[in-house]
Design an enzyme around this catalytic site. Sequence first.
Site, PDB file in Angstrom:
ATOM      1  N   GLU A 117       1.099  -1.235   0.296  1.00 36.97           N
ATOM      2  CA  GLU A 117      -0.136  -0.117   0.157  1.00 36.97           C
ATOM      3  C   GLU A 117       0.753   1.104  -0.289  1.00 36.97           C
ATOM      4  O   GLU A 117       1.593   1.537   0.713  1.00 36.97           O
ATOM      5  CB  GLU A 117      -1.050  -0.190   1.455  1.00 36.97           C
ATOM      6  CG  GLU A 117      -1.731  -1.519   1.181  1.00 36.97           C
ATOM      7  CD  GLU A 117      -2.660  -0.976   0.298  1.00 36.97           C
ATOM      8  OE1 GLU A 117      -3.500   0.344   0.002  1.00 36.97           O
ATOM      9  OE2 GLU A 117      -3.626  -1.469   0.136  1.00 36.97           O
ATOM     10  N   CYS A 153      -1.565   9.222   2.461  1.00 38.99           N
ATOM     11  CA  CYS A 153      -1.569   9.294   1.219  1.00 38.99           C
ATOM     12  C   CYS A 153      -2.542   9.929  -0.124  1.00 38.99           C
ATOM     13  O   CYS A 153      -2.022   9.473  -1.371  1.00 38.99           O
ATOM     14  CB  CYS A 153      -1.338   7.879   1.193  1.00 38.99           C
ATOM     15  SG  CYS A 153      -3.074   6.636   1.645  1.00 38.99           S
TER      16      CYS A 153
END
Length: 483
Positions: free
Chosen positions: A218, A252
């Site tokens: 991720e 993110c």
Amino acid sequence: MTILKYTPIREIPKIRETLRATFKAGVTRPLEWRKHQLYQLARLAQNEADAICDALNKDLSKPKLEVLMAEVGAVVERATKSAEQLDAWAAPEHPDVPDWQKGWKPTLHKAPRGTALIISPWNYPFILNSQPLMGAIAAGCCAVLKPSEVSPHLSQLVTDLLPKYLDPSAYRVVNGAVSETTKLLELQWDHIFYTGNSRVARIIAAAAAKHLTPLTLELGGKSPVLVDSAYDMRLAAKRILWGKCNNAGQICVAPDYILVPRSKQDEFVEGLKEAYKTFFPDGAIGASHYGSIVNESHFNRLSSLLDRTKGERITDVFEGRKDTARKRIEPTVVKNVQDDDPLLEEELFGPILPIVPVDSLDEALAFINARPHPLVLYAFTEDPNVKQRLIDETQSGGLVFNDTFQQLAVNELPFAGVGQSGYGYQVMKYTFDTYTQLRSSIDIPKEAEPFLQLRYPPHGPEAVKALSSAVHLSIPESAPSGR
Ligand code: NAD
């Protein structure tokens, strides 16, 4: 004073052995046991909410409401729902097969992969440790958590709390930095779940390859925002600025840079100013609902980017103040940013908002496609043709129309990157699936023997015809154009 106690390296292999023994003994298999552990994780989040907020305040000056919404609340809700939905997720499946195979009982068993390693970052450290952990619990795996040393208060808190709530023979924490993580990566795991930057991801992927360990990555990257000329610039500006201010841009999925029609750039900037004045009437620098930069090195990295940009910094309303002692940087808007600007080199991961003016949708698409596939592509447009072009002509982990950040609230959609932004899926059932092997089985009854006779040699002409019948299947007409 040392905030975070690192795990002695010699203990790391022993911790893994303990967990492997627990897995082998079948402790994590019963669904009721897994549900209890999931509810315990939800209880940890709920009961210890104040301590979690306090730790994140110390690590990141993270505003309490942000922690309660995006970390604590999300863990309580998702761990509880995972427990509630576990029976359905874990039930064996029986795929539809041709009639002559039905008696073989073709089955997909949801088998836990084994003992997992979870390596997490500092920016949303409570949920980014807990979320991969709840998938491992649901799937019936054991797991070692390796939280980030960059958020030491939260990592130590999780280390202290976990054994009070979860079975320590199945779930353990290893703390440390590069040496400790390197030791962990030397060992064999049945799955590695890494959340963090793409430089370290390459180290993790190389270590996983040595043991053929399946991996989830991720990662992040530069998530662009495209604003269509027909869209309401003020609304787009408000929704983008809100997404950017969460955790001071250290997320993110933060909008990284904005592609705006050149003729609308100033109207868009006015919209940002208007929104900023409402969000932070006295500026963001002292606001209790605005976070700090995590450490001096990231503070200096962001300051250097602002010193080096060749774009035009907006100084009216956005004062761009910095507080070195508290490591705070106010949201800073830079317009007329050109292709080769330092602000467009790497993921910003901070409260800087570069605006890149473009002359057409084609130019915007070319700009996006010339770069690595982002984690998210944001687009403000109500035009179905523009939406379809973005779906067909770009690649990204996710696609969000007409808002930022809000996709994280949808539990039923997978969260994932593509290409440089990572691979593998997470959130709720998708995290369960990540740690689950689809173990297929068939069980052919004795009574099937008469139907199997043809396969045994020697093969006469009738057997050859029947056994090779698939070769002669009729294939439908098709054309290269697809029409
Ligand atoms: P970080 O510095 O905390 O590193 C992450 C983990 O990697 C830590 O546990 C750390 O100990 C370990 N690590 C660091 N160097 C290592 C090395 N040389 N060998 C082995 N392990 C090592 O966090 P970060 O990487 O700065 O996190 C920010 C990045 O994470 C950003 O790029 C962001 O976009 C990304 N991110 C992605 C998601 C997502 O879900 N896709 C979520 C949050 C953050």
